[in-house]
Design an enzyme around this catalytic site. Structure first.
Site, PDB file in Angstrom:
ATOM      1  N   ASN A 231      30.130 -47.298 -39.424  1.00  0.00           N
ATOM      2  CA  ASN A 231      29.056 -46.600 -38.735  1.00  0.00           C
ATOM      3  C   ASN A 231      29.046 -47.528 -37.334  1.00  0.00           C
ATOM      4  OD1 ASN A 231      28.314 -48.437 -40.687  1.00  0.00           O
ATOM      5  ND2 ASN A 231      26.463 -48.487 -39.547  1.00  0.00           N
TER       6      ASN A 231
ATOM      7  N   GLN B 295      29.206 -41.425 -42.506  1.00  0.00           N
ATOM      8  CA  GLN B 295      29.672 -40.969 -41.263  1.00  0.00           C
ATOM      9  C   GLN B 295      31.000 -40.114 -41.180  1.00  0.00           C
ATOM     10  OE1 GLN B 295      28.195 -41.634 -38.388  1.00  0.00           O
ATOM     11  NE2 GLN B 295      26.648 -43.299 -39.318  1.00  0.00           N
TER      12      GLN B 295
ATOM     13  N   SER C 282      24.591 -38.161 -46.249  1.00  0.00           N
ATOM     14  CA  SER C 282      23.247 -38.155 -45.778  1.00  0.00           C
ATOM     15  C   SER C 282      23.060 -37.029 -44.660  1.00  0.00           C
ATOM     16  CB  SER C 282      22.887 -39.467 -45.290  1.00  0.00           C
ATOM     17  OG  SER C 282      21.706 -39.338 -44.753  1.00  0.00           O
ATOM     18  N   ALA C 283      22.058 -36.088 -44.725  1.00  0.00           N
ATOM     19  CA  ALA C 283      21.845 -35.048 -43.888  1.00  0.00           C
ATOM     20  C   ALA C 283      21.752 -35.113 -42.508  1.00  0.00           C
ATOM     21  CB  ALA C 283      20.792 -34.275 -44.530  1.00  0.00           C
ATOM     22  N   HIS C 284      21.098 -36.563 -42.182  1.00  0.00           N
ATOM     23  CA  HIS C 284      20.447 -36.640 -40.705  1.00  0.00           C
ATOM     24  C   HIS C 284      21.577 -37.141 -39.726  1.00  0.00           C
ATOM     25  CE1 HIS C 284      19.767 -41.042 -40.329  1.00  0.00           C
ATOM     26  NE2 HIS C 284      19.815 -41.144 -41.807  1.00  0.00           N
TER      27      HIS C 284
ATOM     28  N   CYS D 260      20.415 -49.890 -37.825  1.00  0.00           N
ATOM     29  CA  CYS D 260      19.580 -50.485 -38.859  1.00  0.00           C
ATOM     30  C   CYS D 260      19.590 -51.860 -38.687  1.00  0.00           C
ATOM     31  CB  CYS D 260      20.583 -50.176 -40.315  1.00  0.00           C
ATOM     32  SG  CYS D 260      21.046 -48.417 -40.297  1.00  0.00           S
TER      33      CYS D 260
HETATM   34  N1  PLP Z   1      25.851 -45.651 -44.900  1.00  0.00           N
HETATM   35  C1  PLP Z   1      26.230 -45.373 -43.439  1.00  0.00           C
HETATM   36  C2  PLP Z   1      27.620 -45.643 -43.039  1.00  0.00           C
HETATM   37  C3  PLP Z   1      25.137 -45.217 -42.476  1.00  0.00           C
HETATM   38  O1  PLP Z   1      25.781 -45.279 -41.204  1.00  0.00           O
HETATM   39  C4  PLP Z   1      23.912 -45.005 -42.826  1.00  0.00           C
HETATM   40  C5  PLP Z   1      22.982 -44.651 -41.812  1.00  0.00           C
HETATM   41  O2  PLP Z   1      22.737 -45.513 -40.816  1.00  0.00           O
HETATM   42  C6  PLP Z   1      23.507 -45.117 -44.400  1.00  0.00           C
HETATM   43  C7  PLP Z   1      24.589 -45.610 -45.028  1.00  0.00           C
HETATM   44  C8  PLP Z   1      22.326 -44.953 -44.629  1.00  0.00           C
HETATM   45  O3  PLP Z   1      21.924 -43.543 -44.660  1.00  0.00           O
HETATM   46  P1  PLP Z   1      20.364 -43.172 -44.688  1.00  0.00           P
HETATM   47  O4  PLP Z   1      19.809 -43.403 -43.349  1.00  0.00           O
HETATM   48  O5  PLP Z   1      20.236 -41.527 -45.257  1.00  0.00           O
HETATM   49  O6  PLP Z   1      19.564 -44.102 -45.810  1.00  0.00           O
END
Ligand code: PLP
Length: 375
Positions: free
Chosen positions: A149, A179, A197-199, A321
C-alpha cells in the site's frame, strides 16, 4: 480539491451511496428473520455476495463478509495458525505488511508463536525464492501481501503458491489483497486466504470480505455468536454496507479495462513530470498502476503534506494508517536518511487527471524552492 490519496480510501460514487440509501430506507429486514422481509434481505445479501465474488474471480460460497480489511487479516492469520497448530508454531511474513498483519503476528508471538519477518531489497522487492526458503517443516502459515500500500510493489503470490507444497504441503497461504481488488484474479492466485476491503474501490468504509479456499478446514471464527455467514462470522450482516460494496465492485468491474489503461498512462505521466523536478527521486519500483512513491529528498514529508494540504492537494506521507509516525515500510528499505525523510505517496483513481498531476508538480516545485530542507 485535488485528491491523490486513493490508496488511503477512494471517493464513494453517487450510485454506491444511492444503493446504500435504498437499503437503509426501504429494506429494513434482518437476513436471519424467518418471515418474508428477512428472507428477501437474505436473498439480496446472497446476490451481493455473488457480485463481490465476481470481483475476486472466486465462487460466492468461498466469500465471507467482514467488517473491514483489518478484520480479514486478523481472522485469516488466526484461522491458519489454529488449523496447523499441532504441526508447528512458525509463521513467515514480510516486514512491509500492513499493520493489521504485523500487529496480529506480534500478538501471536506473545502467545508463543515464532514469526520470521522477511526484509525486501531497497526497491521494495521480495522474491518467491526468498519466501519459500524461509518455510520450514513447522511453518503453519505464510502471509505475503499482493500489492504494497505504500510502494505499489506487486509480490509474486502465484509463484509462492506454486512453490509452497514442495516446501511444506500443509502450510497455509494468506494474502492481504486490499490494494489489488478488481485488478487481479484474487480467487485464482492459489492463496488459501485472501483479504479485501470495500473502501479502496469506492465502497463504504467498514465492510470487507475474506476468501477461504478449499484447503481451509473448520476455520475458527474470530467473532463468536449467532450463526451468520455459515457460523463463521457472527454479527448481523451490515446490509447497507454490503449493498454498497457490491455496487462499487460492479462499477469497477464494468470499467476495469479502461480504468487500468487510464491509470497506467497516468502513472507514466506522473513519473515523467514529477521525477523531472529537482531533488525528487523514485522510491521503490512498485508496478501497481495506482500507487507512486517518491521522495523530495531532504524535505521532511509531513511538511510537504501540510503545505500541499494548504493548497487543497491531498497526498500522504507513507501510509495514512501511520498517522504521522515514521513508516515501517520505508524503514525496511534502509534508504539514505534524506531520501527516507522526504517520502510521499501519490495514489490515483479512475477520475484522476493529468491536470491534477501538473498542479501537484507545481506545488512540489514551490515547496522545494521556498521551504528549507533538513540539515
Ligand atoms: N491492508 C492494506 C494493504 C491496506 O492498505 C489497508 C488499508 O489501509 C488495510 C489492510 C486495512 O483495511 P481496512 O481499512 O478496511 O481495515
Amino acid at each position: 480539491m485535488i485528491y491523490l490519496d486513493h490508496a488511503a480510501t477512494a471517493p464513494v460514487p453517487r450510485a454506491v451511496a444511492d444503493a446504500m440509501y435504498e437499503v437503509l430506507t426501504a429494506h429494513c429486514g434482518n437476513p436471519s428473520s424467518q418471515y418474508s422481509l428477512g428472507l428477501d434481505m437474505k436473498k439480496r445479501v446472497e446476490s451481493w455476495r455473488e457480485t463481490v465474488a465476481a470481483a475476486l474471480d472466486c465462487p460466492a460460497r468461498n466469500l465471507y463478509f467482514t467488517s473491514c480489511g483489518t478484520e480479514g487479516d486478523n481472522w485469516a492469520l488466526r484461522a491458519a495458525a489454529w488449523q496447523n497448530r499441532r504441526m508447528g508454531t512458525h509463521i513467515v511474513t514480510t516486514a512491509v505488511e500492513h499493520s493489521a498483519v504485523l500487529e496480529t503476528c506480534r500478538q501471536l508471538e506473545q502467545e508463543g508463536w515464532e514469526v520470521t519477518y522477511l526484509s525486501p531489497d531497497r526497491e521494495g522487492n521480495l522474491s518467491a525464492a526468498q519466501v519459500l526458503e524461509a518455510v520450514r517443516p513447522d511453518t503453519a502459515a505464510v502471509s505475503v501481501m499482493l500489492v504494497n500500500n505504500e510502494l505499489g510493489t506487486v509480490y509474486p503470490l502465484e509463484a509462492i503458491a506454486q512453490g509452497l507444497p514442495a516446501r511444506n504441503p500443509k502450510t497455509l497461504l494468506h494474502t492481504d489483497a486490499v490494494q489489488g481488488l478488481t485488478v487481479f484474479p484474487l480467487g485464482k492466485l492459489g492463496a488459501d486466504f485472501v483479504t479485501v476491503s470495500a473502501h479502496k474501490i469506492g465502497g463504504p468504509k467498514g465492510i470487507g470480505a475474506l476468501y477461504l479456499g478449499p484447503r481451509v478446514r473448520n476455520p475458527r471464527p474470530l467473532l463468536a455468536g449467532g450463526g451468520q455467514e455459515h457460523g463463521l462470522r457472527a454479527g448481523t450482516e451490515a446490509t447497507a454496507q454490503i449493498a454498497g460494496f457490491a455496487k462499487a465492485a460492479e462499477l469497477r468491474l464494468a470499467h476495469r479495462n479502461e480504468d487500468q489503461a487510464h491509470l497506467t498512462a497516468l502513472k507514466a505521466y506522473a513519473e515523467t513530470v514529477l521525477l523531472a523536478l529537482p531533488d525528487v527521486v523514485r522510491v521503490g519500483s512498485g508496478a501497481a498502476s495506482h500507487i507512486l512513491s517518491i521522495s523530495l529528498a531532504g524535505w521532511p514529508s509531513q511538511n510537504i503534506v501540510n503545505d500541499l494540504d494548504s493548497q487543497g492537494i491531498c497526498v500522504s506521507a507513507g501510509s495514512a494508517c501511520h498517522q504521522g509516525k515514521p513508516s515501517h515500510v520505508i524503514a525496511a528499505l534502509k534508504l539514505p536518511k534524506r531520501t527516507a525523510a522526504g517520502v510521499i505517496r501519490l495514489s490515483f483513481g479512475p477520475e484522476t487527471t493529468e491536470a491534477e498531476i501538473d498542479a501537484c508538480a507545481r506545488a512540489l516545485r514551490r515547496h522545494h524552492d521556498q521551504r528549507m530542507p533538513m540539515l
